[in-house]
Design a protein around this motif. Structure first.
Motif, short mmCIF file in Angstrom:
data_model
loop_
_atom_site.label_atom_id
_atom_site.label_comp_id
_atom_site.label_asym_id
_atom_site.label_seq_id
_atom_site.Cartn_x
_atom_site.Cartn_y
_atom_site.Cartn_z
N LEU A 22 0.81 -1.22 0.00
CA LEU A 22 0.00 0.00 0.00
C LEU A 22 0.85 1.26 0.00
CD1 LEU A 22 -2.78 -1.02 2.56
CD2 LEU A 22 -2.87 -1.11 0.07
N GLY A 23 1.97 1.23 0.70
CA GLY A 23 2.81 2.42 0.79
C GLY A 23 3.63 2.68 -0.45
N LEU A 24 4.34 1.66 -0.92
CA LEU A 24 5.21 1.87 -2.08
C LEU A 24 4.46 1.87 -3.40
CD1 LEU A 24 8.33 -0.26 -1.09
CD2 LEU A 24 8.04 2.21 -0.96
N LEU A 25 3.52 0.94 -3.56
CA LEU A 25 2.83 0.84 -4.84
C LEU A 25 1.70 1.87 -4.99
CD1 LEU A 25 2.55 -3.04 -5.27
CD2 LEU A 25 4.20 -1.49 -6.29
N TYR A 26 1.02 2.16 -3.89
CA TYR A 26 -0.16 3.03 -3.99
C TYR A 26 -0.04 4.32 -3.20
CZ TYR A 26 -2.28 -0.90 -6.31
OH TYR A 26 -2.55 -1.90 -7.20
N ASP A 27 1.11 4.59 -2.62
CA ASP A 27 1.43 5.86 -1.98
C ASP A 27 0.46 6.23 -0.84
OD1 ASP A 27 3.31 7.82 -1.81
OD2 ASP A 27 2.22 9.23 -3.10
N MET A 28 0.11 5.24 -0.02
CA MET A 28 -0.75 5.49 1.13
C MET A 28 0.12 5.91 2.31
SD MET A 28 -3.51 2.95 2.96
CE MET A 28 -4.62 2.83 1.57
N SER A 29 -0.39 6.76 3.17
CA SER A 29 0.40 7.24 4.31
C SER A 29 0.58 6.14 5.35
CB SER A 29 -0.28 8.45 4.95
OG SER A 29 -1.46 8.05 5.61
N PHE A 30 1.64 6.27 6.14
CA PHE A 30 1.96 5.25 7.14
C PHE A 30 0.89 5.18 8.22
CE2 PHE A 30 3.99 3.74 11.04
CZ PHE A 30 4.42 2.50 10.60
N GLY A 31 0.31 6.31 8.59
CA GLY A 31 -0.75 6.31 9.60
C GLY A 31 -1.96 5.50 9.16
N ASN A 32 -2.35 5.64 7.91
CA ASN A 32 -3.47 4.85 7.39
C ASN A 32 -3.13 3.37 7.31
OD1 ASN A 32 -4.96 7.19 7.12
ND2 ASN A 32 -4.52 7.41 4.93
N ILE A 33 -1.91 3.06 6.91
CA ILE A 33 -1.47 1.66 6.85
C ILE A 33 -1.44 1.06 8.25
CG2 ILE A 33 0.47 0.14 6.27
CD1 ILE A 33 1.16 2.14 4.05
N PHE A 34 -0.97 1.82 9.22
CA PHE A 34 -0.92 1.35 10.60
C PHE A 34 -2.33 1.04 11.11
CE2 PHE A 34 -0.68 1.86 15.20
CZ PHE A 34 0.43 1.09 15.50
N LEU A 35 -3.28 1.93 10.85
CA LEU A 35 -4.65 1.73 11.30
C LEU A 35 -5.30 0.53 10.61
CD1 LEU A 35 -6.85 2.92 13.11
CD2 LEU A 35 -7.57 4.31 11.18
N ILE A 36 -5.09 0.38 9.32
CA ILE A 36 -5.63 -0.77 8.61
C ILE A 36 -5.02 -2.06 9.14
CG2 ILE A 36 -5.65 -1.94 6.36
CD1 ILE A 36 -5.97 0.82 5.07
N THR A 37 -3.72 -2.05 9.40
CA THR A 37 -3.05 -3.24 9.92
C THR A 37 -3.55 -3.60 11.31
OG1 THR A 37 -1.07 -2.67 8.67
CG2 THR A 37 -0.79 -4.25 10.43
N LEU A 38 -3.81 -2.61 12.13
CA LEU A 38 -4.30 -2.86 13.48
C LEU A 38 -5.69 -3.50 13.45
CD1 LEU A 38 -3.62 -2.42 16.49
CD2 LEU A 38 -4.83 -0.24 16.33
N VAL A 39 -6.59 -2.92 12.67
CA VAL A 39 -7.95 -3.47 12.58
C VAL A 39 -7.93 -4.85 11.93
CG1 VAL A 39 -10.22 -3.13 11.49
CG2 VAL A 39 -9.04 -1.20 12.56
N LEU A 40 -7.19 -4.99 10.86
CA LEU A 40 -7.11 -6.27 10.15
C LEU A 40 -6.47 -7.34 11.02
CD1 LEU A 40 -7.48 -7.91 7.55
CD2 LEU A 40 -5.24 -7.07 6.83
N GLY A 41 -5.43 -6.99 11.74
CA GLY A 41 -4.74 -7.98 12.58
C GLY A 41 -5.62 -8.53 13.68
N VAL A 42 -6.35 -7.65 14.37
CA VAL A 42 -7.22 -8.10 15.46
C VAL A 42 -8.38 -8.93 14.90
CG1 VAL A 42 -8.82 -7.31 17.25
CG2 VAL A 42 -6.59 -6.23 17.02
#
Length: 153
Positions: A22-42
């Motif tokens: 998401l970050g390198l290919l689609y230029d999403m911010s780290f904060g959004n990636i962190f939030l998506i990872t947190l929700v997805l992980g749980v």
């Protein structure tokens, strides 16, 4: 303690994977990636690893995790970011997450679910069917009048 270790491994690995996709290919911010990872992980740990994996097999749990990852990434990326390429971004990220989850399920099955309370977590569902050779009843009171006329007397 095993669950905390498994959650930490899942979170860090998913964060690195989604940061690459998401970050390198689609230029999403780290904060959004962190939030998506947190929700997805749980959600994926509770649903895919603790509910589905012990009751089924690795393939079914991986397919369920793919669907869950696609849905969460798609919904959260639509609400957090701007753009029109959410479907392909979510699909590629969900495929990456599913490949990781296939390997992670082996770790969870061998190290986390194996020794839970001394009970075996996996159970095999056994379904049985009953078959019979009789297709129609052969009683006198249900025969038609034509069959009665054919009887030798």
């Amino acid at each position: 303690m095993k669950h905390v270790k498994a959650m930490a491994i899942k979170f860090v690995s998913s964060l690195v994977l989604l940061s690459l996709i998401l970050g390198l290919l689609y230029d999403m911010s780290f904060g959004n990636i962190f939030l998506i990872t947190l929700v997805l992980g749980v959600a994926a740990y509770l649903i895919g690893d603790l509910l589905i994996l012990p009751r089924t097999n690795n393939t079914v749990a991986t397919i369920a995790d793919f669907g869950l990852a696609f849905l969460i990434i798609w919904l959260m990326s639509r609400s957090l970011t701007y753009g029109d390429n959410h479907f392909s971004m979510s699909l590629i990220a969900a495929i990456g997450v599913a490949l990781f989850e296939y390997m992670f399920h082996k770790y969870v099955a061998n190290n986390v679910l194996k020794d839970q309370g001394g009970q075996q977590q996996t159970r095999q569902l056994q379904y049985q069917t009953e078959a019979s050779e009789e297709l129609t009843p052969v009683r006198q009171d249900v025969r038609s009048s034509n069959e009665e006329n054919k009887k030798p007397q």
